[in-house]
Write a protein that holds these residues in place. Structure first.
Motif, PDB file in Angstrom:
ATOM      1  N   ASP A   1     -37.766  61.325  18.067  1.00  0.00           N
ATOM      2  CA  ASP A   1     -37.339  60.311  18.738  1.00  0.00           C
ATOM      3  C   ASP A   1     -36.772  59.336  17.494  1.00  0.00           C
ATOM      4  OD1 ASP A   1     -37.914  60.867  21.457  1.00  0.00           O
ATOM      5  OD2 ASP A   1     -39.818  59.735  21.151  1.00  0.00           O
TER       6      ASP A   1
ATOM      7  N   GLU B   1     -35.406  57.050  22.469  1.00  0.00           N
ATOM      8  CA  GLU B   1     -36.043  58.385  22.789  1.00  0.00           C
ATOM      9  C   GLU B   1     -35.095  59.593  22.872  1.00  0.00           C
ATOM     10  OE1 GLU B   1     -39.132  58.606  25.683  1.00  0.00           O
ATOM     11  OE2 GLU B   1     -39.155  56.561  25.828  1.00  0.00           O
TER      12      GLU B   1
ATOM     13  N   GLU C   1     -40.136  67.053  18.733  1.00  0.00           N
ATOM     14  CA  GLU C   1     -41.161  66.056  18.886  1.00  0.00           C
ATOM     15  C   GLU C   1     -41.944  66.265  20.414  1.00  0.00           C
ATOM     16  OE1 GLU C   1     -40.512  61.839  17.844  1.00  0.00           O
ATOM     17  OE2 GLU C   1     -42.321  61.463  19.047  1.00  0.00           O
ATOM     18  N   LYS C   2     -41.123  66.347  21.293  1.00  0.00           N
ATOM     19  CA  LYS C   2     -41.586  65.997  22.593  1.00  0.00           C
ATOM     20  C   LYS C   2     -41.429  67.228  23.575  1.00  0.00           C
ATOM     21  CE  LYS C   2     -41.501  61.124  23.339  1.00  0.00           C
ATOM     22  NZ  LYS C   2     -40.393  60.938  23.482  1.00  0.00           N
TER      23      LYS C   2
ATOM     24  N   LYS D   1     -45.986  68.798  20.750  1.00  0.00           N
ATOM     25  CA  LYS D   1     -46.060  67.930  22.047  1.00  0.00           C
ATOM     26  C   LYS D   1     -46.788  66.476  21.466  1.00  0.00           C
ATOM     27  CE  LYS D   1     -46.989  71.543  25.271  1.00  0.00           C
ATOM     28  NZ  LYS D   1     -47.802  71.875  26.137  1.00  0.00           N
ATOM     29  N   GLY D   2     -45.789  65.682  20.538  1.00  0.00           N
ATOM     30  CA  GLY D   2     -46.216  64.625  20.008  1.00  0.00           C
ATOM     31  C   GLY D   2     -47.003  64.723  18.385  1.00  0.00           C
TER      32      GLY D   2
END
Lengths: 422, 422
Positions: A303, A395, A251-252, A276-277
């Motif tokens: 997350d 997270e 996800e990040k 990136k999100g």
């Protein structure tokens, strides 16, 4: 105060802590984990080979539901030309002209469990030029058809913003040209990327993948830490080759960076990808292409919050406002590897690294429990219930509490070893 | 209504319009434009060779101002160790311990015209452990020093978020660990990247550049349309080679995509880079490294609005909250190529492609007119005055009104031919 701090520190202090070591000691040799992954991969490729993906026709839905397809440029061109020829005939016959436009409203959307995605039902509306209520939309539709035809002739790609600026006086507002661009996709029965109108890229990929981007061969094991930017135009991407055992969808970007710097893909052959999100169209198309061509299992690291699951759902089932294109944008069968609500206690994530869920978070969580794509997976329902009940989220970064490399050295290897995905 | 539309269309219709053709006809052969660019490049590299960059010492400011430097990991390590040793001595001598922390407040910042950037003045404050008002900050400072020391020993990179999660109970809130990380940079006199704490990447680069990313050689002419993601950790970037004549710094990714797809860098040898909006630290470091090592002129393509100029200023002069690090983050002497306020009339951008400036835009524009970095460049002042007076702004995309490839085929070549940069 110093005393209180000391007690606090004793509970969180990291590298020398006993809890993380407890998990590290559970790790088997990499060869055992690799065997687990090879089994996972062969199961994924067998099931991919055995089960031809279901289509609307297989389900007898082809007359009541519709979807768009990736069309080659030449087909887009000829489809537009036939359509415009039909309009011209209609005008010459004294009937004026009108478009038949599939409805993209929520009332015309349907979740098909067998396909595990949202599709459009067959409702259409008429958009005549010779009516005050639709003359503007019919004009814009014609203009967009003309512009898209130009793009197909020149074989270049533009963004929706570019398209808007070609005729600001007519379009007035980008929401108008955007909406009618989606209409045109549905009218022509092709994806927006087939029209050569692309979204800005934001995803990156690194690891055991070789592919061509506009004719250049890219070896993603030789992309350093930064990785390769995922191209905006999937039609120029091809020749995918890989010796990876799975795709790790992250996800990040912080977690992505940890994995890339530690070259996680060399220890456990994999392809690491992140948008990136919130997933963008280019990354979704790229992920789907990898899954389809390489027949690899996809494991997701998000997350532990409703938003992480929501992101997973966009990759898997599509977003509602592009449901007409769900077949091309979605990647079926993504496994939820972590961070899952049950991991918080299992991996003894300290309380202060967990965050309380907001009212909105809890509402989103409860809404997700009503979604078909969650309901069909009992394991997900259980996890989500736990999240909503505990009112705690965390997270991926929370794992740093046990050391900066806990993610790559303990958490992920143990997850893979224990086949701990849902 | 149809009539009104027709007139509107006649004024904006694109590919066959006479105005853009007028500009196209002004274009000389590429060989002439290339000669102009070669002259620009040799001027840039001569001036780079002749004028050693000024330092605070050259200006007799080294005792009254301070800056941080890029330090090798081993120096960071030994600096921390010496500092901690000194603290231990102080404690053993019965004096407790205290940090001397440079102030980063606005009152302690100074714009130095000769350097064309903001630096920190020499005000420091004491942060004793044995005082109720500073015990928390002194503790956090010590903890961050310990964590940063760990990073230097392991030689790995982490994000600020990772750092926060290693001791949530102590830090409580990421703003606290972030602020003290900046303090630690100033205390040690080194950049944040020297501490191996990096920002998430978002920039991409494509064109005539070869460089190494963590040991992998990257050829940016072979990166397709997507380009190469700029690595988060500049210390792993090296071996830059290029036959480019200039760097083209682009504000937005849509324009970047147009340039990459048209392989603009093959017609006019250049390196194309974008941070996709607000510049991030990684892209700023990367741009500076290119400018310094390759001695290339940098031309900027930004929107014609105060925000575009603001972005330019961050690349050139740094942002106020990282002024202690301005020497390492800023790229001197960036030329403003376009879209400039005077271009709107010059290139006959139709009214409907211009946007009215908001009250906030106008205020930002007026504020910029007071900034030293604008005032020292009369051409910029003139352009900015024109913008504020006309109250009009325009995006790079507005050029699409003359055809999708007008940017790469007419506007930019003509700009380069006419040396039309400020």
């Amino acid at each position: 105060m110093a005393d209180r701090r000391k007690r606090g520190r004793a509970a969180t202090d990291s590298d020398s802590d006993s809890d993380p070591v407890q998990f590290k000691s559970k790790l088997k040799p990499d060869s055992a984990i690799l065997q687990t992954l090879r089994n996972l991969k062969s199961a994924a490729s067998t099931s991919a080979a055995a089960t031809k993906p279901l289509s609307l026709t297989d389900l007898n839905l082809s007359t009541t539901c519709r979807e768009v397809a990736d069309l080659p440029l030449a087909s887009v061109q000829s489809t537009i030309e036939s359509l415009v020829l039909a309009l011209a005939h209609s005008i010459l016959a004294g009937n004026g002209f009108s478009f038949s436009v599939p409805s993209r409203s929520a009332a015309n959307q349907l979740y098909v469990p067998e396909l595990d995605r949202i599709v459009l039902k067959d409702k259409s509306s008429s958009r005549p030029f010779a009516a005050v209520s639709s003359v503007r939309k019919a004009t814009i539709t014609t203009r967009i058809l003309q512009l898209v035809h130009q793009l197909s002739l020149k074989n270049i790609h533009v963004t929706k913003r570019d398209l808007f600026y070609t005729d600001v006086k007519l379009f007035q507002d980008q929401t108008q040209s955007d909406a009618i661009l989606d209409d045109v996709s549905c009218i022509l029965g092709c994806t927006r990327s087939s029209l050569n109108v692309v979204a800005a890229e934001k995803g990156v990929v690194v690891g055991r993948l070789i592919f061509s981007d506009n004719g250049d061969m890219i070896d993603c094991t030789k992309m350093g830490i930064g990785g390769k930017a995922i191209p905006p135009n999937i039609d120029r991407v091809g020749d995918m080759q890989s010796d990876a055992l799975f795709v790790l969808l992250v996800e990040k970007d912080a977690a992505y960076m940890r994995l890339a710097e530690d070259r996680f893909y060399n220890r456990f052959p994999c392809i690491i990808v992140t948008a990136k999100g919130q997933p963008d169209v280019a990354t979704r198309l790229f992920l789907r292409k990898m899954k389809m061509e390489l027949k690899l299992p996809v494991l997701a690291l998000v997350d532990s919050d409703p938003y992480g699951l929501k992101i997973l759902s966009v990759y898997m089932c599509g977003s509602k406002n592009m449901s007409y294109d769900s077949a091309n944008l979605t990647t079926p069968d993504i496994k939820w590897l972590g961070i899952r609500p049950s991991d918080l206690d299992k991996y003894k994530i300290p309380d202060q690294c967990r965050l309380p869920m907001t009212e909105q978070d809890i509402k989103t969580g409860k809404d997700l429990l009503e979604e078909d794509f969650v309901k069909k997976n009992p394991g997900w329902v259980e996890e989500l219930n736990l999240m909503v009940k505990s009112k705690q989220k965390a997270e991926i970064q929370a794992l740093s509490t046990f050391g900066f490399q806990y993610l790559t050295e303990v958490y992920l290897p143990l997850k893979l070893q224990q086949k701990d995905w849902l």
